[in-house]
Design a protein around this motif. Structure first.
Motif, mmCIF file in Angstrom:
data_model
loop_
_atom_site.group_PDB
_atom_site.id
_atom_site.type_symbol
_atom_site.label_atom_id
_atom_site.label_comp_id
_atom_site.label_asym_id
_atom_site.label_seq_id
_atom_site.Cartn_x
_atom_site.Cartn_y
_atom_site.Cartn_z
ATOM 1 N N ILE A 170 31.382 35.556 33.398
ATOM 2 C CA ILE A 170 32.710 34.975 33.615
ATOM 3 C C ILE A 170 32.601 33.465 33.839
ATOM 4 C CG2 ILE A 170 34.680 34.922 35.209
ATOM 5 C CD1 ILE A 170 34.222 37.965 35.570
ATOM 6 N N GLU A 208 41.251 36.246 37.690
ATOM 7 C CA GLU A 208 41.902 36.921 36.567
ATOM 8 C C GLU A 208 40.878 37.565 35.645
ATOM 9 O OE1 GLU A 208 44.651 34.481 34.428
ATOM 10 O OE2 GLU A 208 45.742 33.976 36.262
ATOM 11 N N LYS A 209 39.855 36.820 35.314
ATOM 12 C CA LYS A 209 38.825 37.358 34.410
ATOM 13 C C LYS A 209 38.055 38.494 35.080
ATOM 14 C CE LYS A 209 38.055 33.243 31.563
ATOM 15 N NZ LYS A 209 38.539 33.767 30.281
ATOM 16 N N ARG A 231 40.039 41.665 34.985
ATOM 17 C CA ARG A 231 40.007 42.223 33.631
ATOM 18 C C ARG A 231 38.666 42.940 33.408
ATOM 19 N NH1 ARG A 231 41.022 37.605 29.958
ATOM 20 N NH2 ARG A 231 42.592 37.097 31.491
ATOM 21 N N GLU A 232 37.602 42.292 33.869
ATOM 22 C CA GLU A 232 36.248 42.856 33.692
ATOM 23 C C GLU A 232 36.103 44.172 34.461
ATOM 24 O OE1 GLU A 232 32.116 42.168 32.372
ATOM 25 O OE2 GLU A 232 33.644 40.631 32.289
#
Lengths: 200, 341
Positions: A135, A184-185, A188-189
């Protein structure tokens, strides 16, 4: 921008021992940590990589133009050395020191890690480490830089500000945006990892 | 009910939680104080020698103008004279240093007059005065006994039949016990001279460090900061500033695999099994022991036939013992032989 770094390099080029010591004290352990996060190298190999990267850096100081933070420039050299080390390891017999094994390093990392909590516990520690690096590398360079400097290297906001040549308030703001982008990432991950493991 | 926001919300990882995650995954201090000190010495040395630094702070008494050109002209004439003498010198029989017994991926090259290079094939000799470079790896059987194993990308000069100057790279010297004083090999490096007494050792030299790993016997190192002796199981590093650092190193394991892969052939035909076991255990860096008296008797009385040509010691050991009533166990530097049936 990066005035402090340019000044430090100029002093080093002028042969000032004090400037070299500042450069070494602020870079060596930090660069080793940077390399350790991105590789599974044992202690001896890690030392070799950092040594070569730092030697190449001091031999090419005159090429540092101050277009990025000095540590960013060093990190670039270090990434090349890591790639070389991987290629060499694939080609040549490995030299593994049993006294500085990555297994020991890993065990220490796990010991110092906090108890996993939901939803962080979706990934085990090893996957978490890899995901964090993935990330960071996908984030804008300045976001990754401040997050790694603050949480990885434990630098104070004022130090980061000095390195970036901006105010402490600007760094606080940058850190806030960087955390948000990371969050945010990360979500999602973790949610994709979760759905892959237990499809509903 | 829960205090935590739903998973699909960007706020489901709050700031303290996120900060804990980042700190736990990113915070590292991988280098010990000793490692940092080693690094400081070598990087500081490189910094002081950097050409950019020299340009900014030129040394006092720099020669300039016509004096510099006169110096260059004089140097050029000396070089021309030496090259002419080299080209015209009569072909003399030079002393042999060793014979290449095995090579891989291009093996060794020798640089001759006017920088011409030629490959030294298996069975060909390396002679005193040769400047040797390795493309691949190679095994050299030394004229005075023992072997020299050379890793790829190494460079050395054969100074005499018993002295080698390692410019850079990685070599492994095996001088089995029992050889005469005359058979000793001295290796000079940019950091100092390595002298050994009936031993196996690995020597690495590069821009940053000269490193000796002693596998068997004893090595004496004479450097800028004096002499130091290193025994089997020790790694001795000579750092750029002249400082010597030692630490323990195992005599077995992956670090030595490159040398084992270049082990000299062992002719088994007509030899007792126990001699093969002694050879294999030494090549593997292990001590040989027998779990029971019957196993030792069997090893002493069994005579081997055939060949293990092309097999590395570990494979040869497995293949040979598979045809006997013995089995083996390799663990932590020990090769243990036992009766299996």
């Amino acid at each position: 921008m990066y005035e402090a770094d340019r000044e430090l390099v100029a002093k080093m080029l002028a042969g000032e021992q004090r400037a070299f010591d500042v450069f070494f004290d602020t870079s060596a352990q930090r660069l080793a940590a940077f390399a350790a996060r991105r590789s599974g190298l044992d202690g001896a190999s890690l030392e070799d990589v950092v040594q070569i990267a730092l030697i190449k850096a001091v031999r090419n100081l005159a090429h540092y133009r101050g277009e990025a933070a000095l540590f960013t420039w060093l990190s670039g050299i270090c990434l090349h050395e890591l790639a070389d080390a991987r290629r060499t390891a694939a080609r040549r017999p490995a030299h593994v020191s049993l006294f500085e094994s990555s297994a020991v390093q890993e065990a220490i990392t796990h010991l110092s890690a906090p108890e996993h909590e939901e939803p962080v516990a979706q990934l085990d520690a090893e996957q978490q480490g890899a995901a964090v690096i993935r990330i960071l590398e996908a984030l804008p360079e300045r976001y990754a830089f401040v997050l790694e400097a603050k949480y990885g290297d434990g630098l104070a906001v004022a130090d980061i500000a000095r390195q970036l040549g901006v105010s402490a308030i600007a760094v606080q703001s940058l850190l806030g945006r960087a955390r948000e982008a990371f969050r945010e990432k990360w979500l999602r991950e973790t949610s994709s990892a979760s759905s892959e493991r237990s499809p509903l | 009910m829960t205090d935590k926001p739903p998973l699909d919300s960007p706020r489901s990882v709050n700031d303290p939680e996120l900060e804990r995650l980042l700190t736990s995954q990113l915070a590292r201090a991988p280098l010990s104080a000793e490692a940092l000190e080693r690094l400081h010495t070598s990087v500081s040395q490189a910094w002081r020698e950097t050409p950019a630094l020299t340009r900014v702070s030129p040394p006092h008494g720099t020669v300039g103008g016509w004096k510099r050109w006169a110096g260059l002209a004089a140097a050029a004439s000396v070089v021309a004279t030496v090259l002419t003498l080299l080209a015209l010198r009569p072909a003399v029989e030079r002393e042999q240093f060793g014979i290449v017994a095995r090579s891989t991926d291009g093996g060794l090259e020798v640089r001759g007059t006017f920088f011409r290079r030629h490959r030294v094939r298996v069975g060909e000799a390396i002679q005193v005065g040769d400047a040797v470079e390795s493309r691949g790896s190679a095994l050299v059987e030394l004229g005075h006994g023992g072997t020299l194993r050379v890793a790829p990308a190494s460079a050395m000069i054969v100074v005499t039949a018993s002295e080698l100057a390692l410019k850079h790279g990685l070599i492994y010297v095996d001088k089995p016990p029992g050889l005469t004083e005359f058979a000793r090999l001295h290796v000079s490096t940019r950091a100092g001279l390595v002298e050994h007494v009936g031993t196996e050792f690995e020597l690495k030299s590069d821009d940053q460090v000269v490193r000796i790993r002693v596998r068997e016997g004893q090595v004496r190192f004479f450097g800028a900061s004096g002499a130091q002796t290193a025994n089997a199981g020790t790694e001795l590093s000579a750092l750029s500033g002249g400082r010597l650092v030692t630490r323990p190193v195992p005599s077995f394991g992956r670090a030595w695999e490159w040398t084992t892969a270049l082990a000299p052939e062992f002719a088994i035909e007509g030899r007792p099994l126990i001699e093969f076991l002694q050879w294999a255990s030494r090549e593997l860096g292990c001590t040989l022991d027998f779990a029971d008296a019957r196993a030792r008797d069997t090893a002493s009385s069994t005579i081997l036939h055939g060949s293990i040509q092309g097999e590395i010691p570990g494979d040869a050991l497995a293949n040979i013992l598979a045809s006997t009533t013995l089995s083996f166990e390799l663990a932590e530097g020990s090769l243990r032989i036992r009766s299996s049936r």
